[in-house]
Design a protein around this motif. Structure first.
Motif, PDB file in Angstrom:
ATOM      1  N   ASP A  82      14.225 -17.967  -5.164  1.00 26.18           N
ATOM      2  CA  ASP A  82      14.137 -16.515  -5.204  1.00 26.18           C
ATOM      3  C   ASP A  82      12.704 -16.065  -5.449  1.00 26.18           C
ATOM      4  OD1 ASP A  82      15.483 -13.755  -5.591  1.00 26.18           O
ATOM      5  OD2 ASP A  82      14.312 -14.026  -7.417  1.00 26.18           O
ATOM      6  N   GLU A  83      11.994 -16.761  -6.354  1.00 26.90           N
ATOM      7  CA  GLU A  83      10.601 -16.418  -6.606  1.00 26.90           C
ATOM      8  C   GLU A  83       9.766 -16.606  -5.350  1.00 26.90           C
ATOM      9  OE1 GLU A  83       9.256 -18.740  -9.854  1.00 26.90           O
ATOM     10  OE2 GLU A  83      10.368 -17.615 -11.375  1.00 26.90           O
ATOM     11  N   GLN A  84      10.002 -17.683  -4.616  1.00 22.73           N
ATOM     12  CA  GLN A  84       9.254 -17.931  -3.389  1.00 22.73           C
ATOM     13  C   GLN A  84       9.574 -16.880  -2.331  1.00 22.73           C
ATOM     14  OE1 GLN A  84      10.425 -21.932  -2.490  1.00 22.73           O
ATOM     15  NE2 GLN A  84       9.060 -22.850  -3.996  1.00 22.73           N
ATOM     16  N   LEU A  85      10.861 -16.539  -2.209  1.00 30.89           N
ATOM     17  CA  LEU A  85      11.262 -15.525  -1.240  1.00 30.89           C
ATOM     18  C   LEU A  85      10.704 -14.165  -1.627  1.00 30.89           C
ATOM     19  CD1 LEU A  85      12.854 -14.699   1.243  1.00 30.89           C
ATOM     20  CD2 LEU A  85      14.896 -14.542  -0.181  1.00 30.89           C
ATOM     21  N   GLU A  86      10.690 -13.873  -2.920  1.00 31.41           N
ATOM     22  CA  GLU A  86      10.139 -12.597  -3.380  1.00 31.41           C
ATOM     23  C   GLU A  86       8.639 -12.524  -3.083  1.00 31.41           C
ATOM     24  OE1 GLU A  86       9.960  -9.896  -7.469  1.00 31.41           O
ATOM     25  OE2 GLU A  86      11.077 -11.772  -7.406  1.00 31.41           O
ATOM     26  N   ALA A  87       7.930 -13.671  -3.225  1.00 31.04           N
ATOM     27  CA  ALA A  87       6.500 -13.696  -2.887  1.00 31.04           C
ATOM     28  C   ALA A  87       6.282 -13.424  -1.399  1.00 31.04           C
ATOM     29  CB  ALA A  87       5.888 -15.040  -3.286  1.00 31.04           C
ATOM     30  N   LEU A  88       7.147 -14.007  -0.556  1.00 34.37           N
ATOM     31  CA  LEU A  88       7.050 -13.760   0.888  1.00 34.37           C
ATOM     32  C   LEU A  88       7.323 -12.292   1.204  1.00 34.37           C
ATOM     33  CD1 LEU A  88       8.842 -16.916   2.359  1.00 34.37           C
ATOM     34  CD2 LEU A  88       6.390 -16.415   2.378  1.00 34.37           C
ATOM     35  N   GLU A  89       8.324 -11.719   0.524  1.00 34.81           N
ATOM     36  CA  GLU A  89       8.638 -10.312   0.743  1.00 34.81           C
ATOM     37  C   GLU A  89       7.479  -9.425   0.314  1.00 34.81           C
ATOM     38  OE1 GLU A  89      13.507 -10.616   0.094  1.00 34.81           O
ATOM     39  OE2 GLU A  89      12.190 -10.076  -1.571  1.00 34.81           O
ATOM     40  N   GLN A  90       6.854  -9.780  -0.834  1.00 38.16           N
ATOM     41  CA  GLN A  90       5.729  -8.991  -1.318  1.00 38.16           C
ATOM     42  C   GLN A  90       4.550  -9.083  -0.360  1.00 38.16           C
ATOM     43  OE1 GLN A  90       6.216  -7.230  -4.060  1.00 38.16           O
ATOM     44  NE2 GLN A  90       4.221  -6.228  -4.009  1.00 38.16           N
ATOM     45  N   ARG A  91       4.288 -10.315   0.141  1.00 40.57           N
ATOM     46  CA  ARG A  91       3.195 -10.499   1.099  1.00 40.57           C
ATOM     47  C   ARG A  91       3.509  -9.759   2.404  1.00 40.57           C
ATOM     48  NH1 ARG A  91       1.737 -16.563   2.341  1.00 40.57           N
ATOM     49  NH2 ARG A  91       1.509 -16.485   0.074  1.00 40.57           N
ATOM     50  N   ASP A  92       4.777  -9.775   2.786  1.00 40.60           N
ATOM     51  CA  ASP A  92       5.194  -9.073   4.005  1.00 40.60           C
ATOM     52  C   ASP A  92       4.905  -7.585   3.878  1.00 40.60           C
ATOM     53  OD1 ASP A  92       6.437  -8.627   6.501  1.00 40.60           O
ATOM     54  OD2 ASP A  92       8.320  -8.159   5.514  1.00 40.60           O
ATOM     55  N   ASN A  93       5.222  -7.020   2.708  1.00 43.50           N
ATOM     56  CA  ASN A  93       5.014  -5.594   2.489  1.00 43.50           C
ATOM     57  C   ASN A  93       3.542  -5.232   2.347  1.00 43.50           C
ATOM     58  OD1 ASN A  93       7.682  -4.842   2.624  1.00 43.50           O
ATOM     59  ND2 ASN A  93       8.026  -4.904   0.425  1.00 43.50           N
ATOM     60  N   ASP A  94       2.809  -6.010   1.529  1.00 42.49           N
ATOM     61  CA  ASP A  94       1.453  -5.629   1.145  1.00 42.49           C
ATOM     62  C   ASP A  94       0.379  -6.091   2.122  1.00 42.49           C
ATOM     63  OD1 ASP A  94       2.662  -4.573  -1.054  1.00 42.49           O
ATOM     64  OD2 ASP A  94       2.100  -6.187  -2.422  1.00 42.49           O
ATOM     65  N   VAL A  95       0.674  -7.137   2.917  1.00 40.47           N
ATOM     66  CA  VAL A  95      -0.362  -7.681   3.797  1.00 40.47           C
ATOM     67  C   VAL A  95       0.013  -7.501   5.258  1.00 40.47           C
ATOM     68  CG1 VAL A  95      -1.685  -9.730   4.422  1.00 40.47           C
ATOM     69  CG2 VAL A  95      -1.043  -9.351   2.037  1.00 40.47           C
ATOM     70  N   VAL A  99      -1.318  -4.607   7.792  1.00 42.69           N
ATOM     71  CA  VAL A  99      -2.198  -4.899   8.925  1.00 42.69           C
ATOM     72  C   VAL A  99      -1.747  -4.143  10.168  1.00 42.69           C
ATOM     73  CG1 VAL A  99      -2.909  -6.713  10.526  1.00 42.69           C
ATOM     74  CG2 VAL A  99      -2.989  -7.127   8.074  1.00 42.69           C
ATOM     75  N   PHE A 100      -0.429  -4.094  10.377  1.00 49.78           N
ATOM     76  CA  PHE A 100       0.097  -3.442  11.572  1.00 49.78           C
ATOM     77  C   PHE A 100       0.521  -1.994  11.317  1.00 49.78           C
ATOM     78  CE2 PHE A 100       0.895  -8.005  12.250  1.00 49.78           C
ATOM     79  CZ  PHE A 100       0.169  -8.158  13.411  1.00 49.78           C
ATOM     80  N   GLU A 101       0.080  -1.468  10.145  1.00 53.36           N
ATOM     81  CA  GLU A 101       0.312  -0.060   9.818  1.00 53.36           C
ATOM     82  C   GLU A 101       1.796   0.280   9.858  1.00 53.36           C
ATOM     83  OE1 GLU A 101      -2.075   2.105  12.558  1.00 53.36           O
ATOM     84  OE2 GLU A 101      -3.978   1.444  11.691  1.00 53.36           O
ATOM     85  N   GLN A 149      14.420 -11.036   6.170  1.00 52.92           N
ATOM     86  CA  GLN A 149      13.008 -11.403   6.250  1.00 52.92           C
ATOM     87  C   GLN A 149      12.675 -11.988   7.614  1.00 52.92           C
ATOM     88  OE1 GLN A 149      10.703 -10.690   3.806  1.00 52.92           O
ATOM     89  NE2 GLN A 149       9.329 -11.197   5.485  1.00 52.92           N
ATOM     90  N   ASN A 150      13.587 -12.767   8.171  1.00 48.67           N
ATOM     91  CA  ASN A 150      13.363 -13.311   9.514  1.00 48.67           C
ATOM     92  C   ASN A 150      13.265 -12.187  10.542  1.00 48.67           C
ATOM     93  OD1 ASN A 150      13.280 -16.018   8.818  1.00 48.67           O
ATOM     94  ND2 ASN A 150      15.487 -16.288   8.995  1.00 48.67           N
ATOM     95  N   ARG A 151      14.128 -11.179  10.410  1.00 47.08           N
ATOM     96  CA  ARG A 151      14.047 -10.043  11.332  1.00 47.08           C
ATOM     97  C   ARG A 151      12.719  -9.315  11.179  1.00 47.08           C
ATOM     98  NH1 ARG A 151      19.572  -8.957   9.895  1.00 47.08           N
ATOM     99  NH2 ARG A 151      18.898  -7.184   8.650  1.00 47.08           N
ATOM    100  N   SER A 152      12.257  -9.201   9.932  1.00 50.12           N
ATOM    101  CA  SER A 152      10.969  -8.548   9.701  1.00 50.12           C
ATOM    102  C   SER A 152       9.842  -9.326  10.349  1.00 50.12           C
ATOM    103  CB  SER A 152      10.714  -8.418   8.188  1.00 50.12           C
ATOM    104  OG  SER A 152       9.439  -7.853   7.939  1.00 50.12           O
ATOM    105  N   TYR A 153       9.884 -10.672  10.215  1.00 52.49           N
ATOM    106  CA  TYR A 153       8.848 -11.493  10.843  1.00 52.49           C
ATOM    107  C   TYR A 153       8.925 -11.413  12.363  1.00 52.49           C
ATOM    108  CZ  TYR A 153       7.363 -13.658   6.463  1.00 52.49           C
ATOM    109  OH  TYR A 153       6.844 -13.890   5.221  1.00 52.49           O
ATOM    110  N   ASP A 154      10.140 -11.334  12.908  1.00 55.06           N
ATOM    111  CA  ASP A 154      10.270 -11.171  14.359  1.00 55.06           C
ATOM    112  C   ASP A 154       9.605  -9.872  14.811  1.00 55.06           C
ATOM    113  OD1 ASP A 154      11.640 -13.536  14.572  1.00 55.06           O
ATOM    114  OD2 ASP A 154      13.624 -12.612  14.542  1.00 55.06           O
ATOM    115  N   THR A 155       9.815  -8.819  14.021  1.00 57.67           N
ATOM    116  CA  THR A 155       9.174  -7.541  14.342  1.00 57.67           C
ATOM    117  C   THR A 155       7.661  -7.660  14.285  1.00 57.67           C
ATOM    118  OG1 THR A 155      11.069  -6.315  13.461  1.00 57.67           O
ATOM    119  CG2 THR A 155       8.982  -5.119  13.669  1.00 57.67           C
ATOM    120  N   LEU A 156       7.164  -8.348  13.237  1.00 57.09           N
ATOM    121  CA  LEU A 156       5.717  -8.508  13.096  1.00 57.09           C
ATOM    122  C   LEU A 156       5.135  -9.361  14.216  1.00 57.09           C
ATOM    123  CD1 LEU A 156       5.398  -8.998   9.226  1.00 57.09           C
ATOM    124  CD2 LEU A 156       4.920  -6.948  10.571  1.00 57.09           C
TER     125      LEU A 156
END
Length: 324
Positions: A82-95, A99-101, A149-156
Motif C-alpha cells: 500500500d505504501e508503494q502504491l500510494e507513492a506511485l499515486e502521489q508521483r502520478d498526481n504531482d509529477v 507534466v501533461f497539465e 492506476q493502470n488506467r491512469s498510466y494508459d491515459t498518460l
C-alpha cells in the motif's frame, strides 16, 4: 487377616450379641460413597478441562496461532504494498499529471487507504472465515486501486504520445545551418527598412547566407503555400505545423517544396536567394503562433545550448537595418 467381628451388650437379654449392620445403613453408606466418587470425578474432570488441553485442542490452538501469524504477515505485506502504491499515486498526481497539465485524481476515486489501520487490528479469537473475508476485502480494494492506476498510466501514455507528436510539430531548429551563430543579420522588432530608410516592424529573423544555401523545415508539418511576391517575400513557402504553429521562409532562389506536401523537421524545402524585396542573399524566417507573428529566436531549443541561446538573443536584439 480375618475380619474382626463386632459385638454389643443387649440389656434385655443380658448377653453380648454379635453386631449386624442394618441394610439401610449399608445403602446410605453406598450412596454416600458413590456420591463422593461422582463429585470428586466431576471436580477432577472440570479442573482437567479448565487447565489441561486435549491433543485435539492442542492441534486446533496450534493451527489457530499459525493462521493468525500468517494473517498478520499478509497484512504487513499489504501495508508495504500500500505504501508503494500510494507513492506511485502521489508521483502520478504531482509529477506525471503535472507534466501533461492534467488534474490529479482525487482520493475519493483512488479508494480509501486503510491497510495500515487494518493491520493494527487484533485478530485474536476471530473465526477463520472472518479473517479470510477481511483479507479478500482488502485484496479487492487494492486490486481496484491498481486497476485505476493502470488506467491512469494508459491515459498518460496516450498523452505522452500526443505530447511527443506535438513537440515534433513545434518549430525548434534554425532554418539554415548556423553553428557559428554568425548568420543572424536582423532580428524581430522595429528595424530600418533597407529601401525606404524608415522604421518598420520586422516580423521575422534574417539569416544571411551564400546563394544556394539549403533551407530546412524547422518542424514537421504540411506545405500550405508556395508562391512569389515581387514586392515582398519573393519565392516563399508557408508551412502549417498544427497545434497553432506555422512558419514562413522567404526570398528563396529556388523552391523544392510543393503545396500539400508533408515535410519533416530538417527536410530541405528550398535554397537561399534574394528574390522579392531584398538587398542581399538571405532567408527571412517567421514563426506564426495562433495567427500572430512572434519572435522566432525563442524557437531554436533543439540546436542551441543555453550559452548559444543567450548569444543569439543578443545578436537578434541588435538594432540596425533589415535585409528586406
Amino acid at each position: 487377616m480375618p475380619r474382626r467381628k463386632k459385638y454389643y451388650y443387649n440389656a434385655n437379654t443380658h448377653r453380648y450379641e454379635r453386631w449386624h449392620l442394618p441394610w439401610w445403613v449399608k445403602l446410605l453408606r453406598a450412596f454416600g460413597f458413590i456420591s463422593a466418587s461422582v463429585t470428586t470425578g466431576g471436580v477432577l474432570a472440570l479442573l482437567a478441562f479448565r487447565f489441561l488441553e486435549s491433543p485435539k485442542e492442542k492441534r486446533f490452538d496450534q493451527d489457530r496461532r499459525i493462521l493468525q501469524e500468517n494473517y498478520s504477515g499478509l497484512l504487513t505485506r499489504l501495508a508495504l504494498l500500500d505504501e508503494q502504491l500510494e507513492a506511485l499515486e502521489q508521483r502520478d498526481n504531482d509529477v506525471y499529471r503535472a507534466v501533461f497539465e492534467r488534474d490529479p485524481l482525487p482520493d475519493s476515486i483512488r479508494q480509501g487507504k486503510d491497510y495500515r489501520m487494518l493491520a493494527r487490528q487484533k485478530t485474536s479469537w476471530v473465526r477463520s472465515d472472518t479473517l479470510i473475508a477481511r483479507l479478500q476485502q482488502r485484496l479487492h480494494r487494492m486490486d481496484d486501486r491498481i486497476r485505476l492506476q493502470n488506467r491512469s498510466y494508459d491515459t498518460l501514455l496516450r498523452l505522452a504520445a500526443t505530447k511527443a507528436q506535438m513537440l515534433a510539430h513545434i518549430p525548434a531548429i534554425q532554418p539554415v545551418s548556423n553553428k557559428n551563430l554568425d548568420r543572424i543579420a536582423s532580428g524581430f522588432g522595429y528595424r530600418i527598412d533597407p529601401i525606404y530608410k524608415t522604421p518598420k516592424l520586422h516580423t521575422g529573423l534574417d539569416f544571411a547566407a551564400p546563394m544556394g544555401t539549403p533551407i530546412y523545415a524547422t518542424a514537421d508539418g504540411t506545405v500550405v503555400s508556395v508562391s512569389y511576391d515581387e514586392g515582398g517575400y519573393g519565392n516563399h513557402v508557408i508551412l502549417n505545423h498544427s497545434y497553432g504553429y506555422g512558419t514562413l521562409y522567404g526570398h528563396m532562389v529556388k523552391v523544392k517544396a510543393r503545396p500539400g506536401q508533408a515535410v519533416q523537421r530538417g527536410e530541405v524545402i528550398g535554397w537561399v536567394g534574394s528574390t522579392g524585396k531584398s538587398t542581399g542573399p538571405h532567408c527571412h524566417y517567421e514563426v506564426i503562433r495562433n495567427g500572430e507573428k512572434t519572435d522566432p529566436v525563442h524557437y531554436f531549443f533543439h540546436d542551441l545550448s543555453a550559452t548559444d541561446y543567450e548569444t543569439i538573443v543578443r545578436l537578434a536584439a541588435a538594432g540596425g537595418q533589415s535585409f528586406d
